[in-house]
Design a protein around this motif. Structure first.
Motif, PDB file in Angstrom:
ATOM      1  N   LYS A 131       2.297  -4.467   4.235  1.00 40.51           N
ATOM      2  CA  LYS A 131       1.533  -4.920   5.410  1.00 40.51           C
ATOM      3  C   LYS A 131       1.391  -6.429   5.296  1.00 40.51           C
ATOM      4  O   LYS A 131       0.872  -6.933   4.295  1.00 40.51           O
ATOM      5  N   LYS A 186     -11.718   6.792  12.595  1.00 40.61           N
ATOM      6  CA  LYS A 186     -10.668   5.907  12.108  1.00 40.61           C
ATOM      7  C   LYS A 186     -11.338   4.889  11.197  1.00 40.61           C
ATOM      8  O   LYS A 186     -12.466   4.474  11.458  1.00 40.61           O
ATOM      9  N   GLU A 246       1.223   4.713   2.013  1.00 45.21           N
ATOM     10  CA  GLU A 246       0.801   5.344   3.267  1.00 45.21           C
ATOM     11  C   GLU A 246       1.653   6.589   3.482  1.00 45.21           C
ATOM     12  O   GLU A 246       2.880   6.484   3.550  1.00 45.21           O
ATOM     13  N   ASN A 247       1.012   7.749   3.546  1.00 44.12           N
ATOM     14  CA  ASN A 247       1.725   9.019   3.689  1.00 44.12           C
ATOM     15  C   ASN A 247       2.785   9.196   2.606  1.00 44.12           C
ATOM     16  O   ASN A 247       3.897   9.647   2.865  1.00 44.12           O
ATOM     17  N   GLU A 306      -6.609   4.220   9.134  1.00 45.66           N
ATOM     18  CA  GLU A 306      -6.516   5.482   8.410  1.00 45.66           C
ATOM     19  C   GLU A 306      -7.327   6.451   9.257  1.00 45.66           C
ATOM     20  O   GLU A 306      -8.510   6.219   9.498  1.00 45.66           O
ATOM     21  N   ILE A 363       4.541   0.898   1.468  1.00 42.19           N
ATOM     22  CA  ILE A 363       4.587   0.112   2.700  1.00 42.19           C
ATOM     23  C   ILE A 363       4.085  -1.298   2.429  1.00 42.19           C
ATOM     24  O   ILE A 363       3.132  -1.495   1.689  1.00 42.19           O
ATOM     25  N   TRP A 367      -4.485  -1.986  10.545  1.00 42.59           N
ATOM     26  CA  TRP A 367      -4.010  -0.620  10.702  1.00 42.59           C
ATOM     27  C   TRP A 367      -5.176   0.339  10.546  1.00 42.59           C
ATOM     28  O   TRP A 367      -6.270  -0.050  10.160  1.00 42.59           O
ATOM     29  N   LYS A 396      -8.410  -1.226   8.689  1.00 43.62           N
ATOM     30  CA  LYS A 396      -8.218  -2.066   7.509  1.00 43.62           C
ATOM     31  C   LYS A 396      -7.325  -3.249   7.860  1.00 43.62           C
ATOM     32  O   LYS A 396      -6.614  -3.230   8.863  1.00 43.62           O
ATOM     33  N   ILE A 449       0.843  -1.198   0.000  1.00 43.71           N
ATOM     34  CA  ILE A 449       0.000   0.000   0.000  1.00 43.71           C
ATOM     35  C   ILE A 449       0.875   1.244   0.000  1.00 43.71           C
ATOM     36  O   ILE A 449       2.070   1.172   0.264  1.00 43.71           O
TER      37      ILE A 449
END
Length: 147
Positions: free
Chosen positions: A47, A61, A40-41, A55, A45, A53, A64, A38
């Motif tokens: 996972k 929130k 992320e920021n 978002e 990343i 985690w 996922k 994915i």
């Protein structure tokens, strides 16, 4: 398998949102899905399968997880929406569900919460109970439950 000719046993690579790990054994070369890839920021990343985690936004929130998707592939799945109230995680809803929550220490004050499915997961919608019908079309009621 074309991809692993230049890879060694245990090395990982990414393709179509899945992270694979090479397995080279005598007379056999293969790979297996080990995670979801994915962004992320702005960073790439990995996972691992089973990882969860969030978002986050100031009021909610979205939880996922990475899970297998058939043989040797993975996908990111939305577990649910979490409503934050005064800095604390308060209500958990699965995608496609809504609830009415009585605000603590505020008699006769309620808020509507809906976890709506979106193209890339889900979003939490907070609404006035007077707008219940408009905000809950196609959703299923769920009793409020904490996270």
């Amino acid at each position: 398998m074309e991809t692993d000719r230049n890879l060694y046993d245990g090395q990982r690579y990414k393709r179509d949102g899945t992270t694979y790990q090479c397995e080279i054994r005598p007379g056999k070369r293969s790979h297996r899905a080990v995670g979801c890839n994915i962004v992320e920021n702005g960073r790439d990343i990995n996972k691992v399968i089973g990882c969860r985690w969030y978002e986050q936004s100031p009021d909610s929130k979205i939880e996922k997880t990475c899970e297998t998707d058939g043989p040797n592939k993975t996908k990111v799945t939305t577990v649910g929406c979490i409503y934050k109230y005064k800095g604390f995680d308060r209500i958990f809803l699965e995608p496609g569900k809504y609830t009415i929550w009585n605000l603590p220490k505020q008699k006769e004050s309620s808020v509507g919460l809906a976890c709506r499915k979106t193209a890339d997961g889900a979003e939490l919608v907070v609404f006035d109970v007077a707008q219940l019908e408009r905000n809950t079309a196609g959703l299923t009621y769920d009793l409020p439950r904490g996270k």
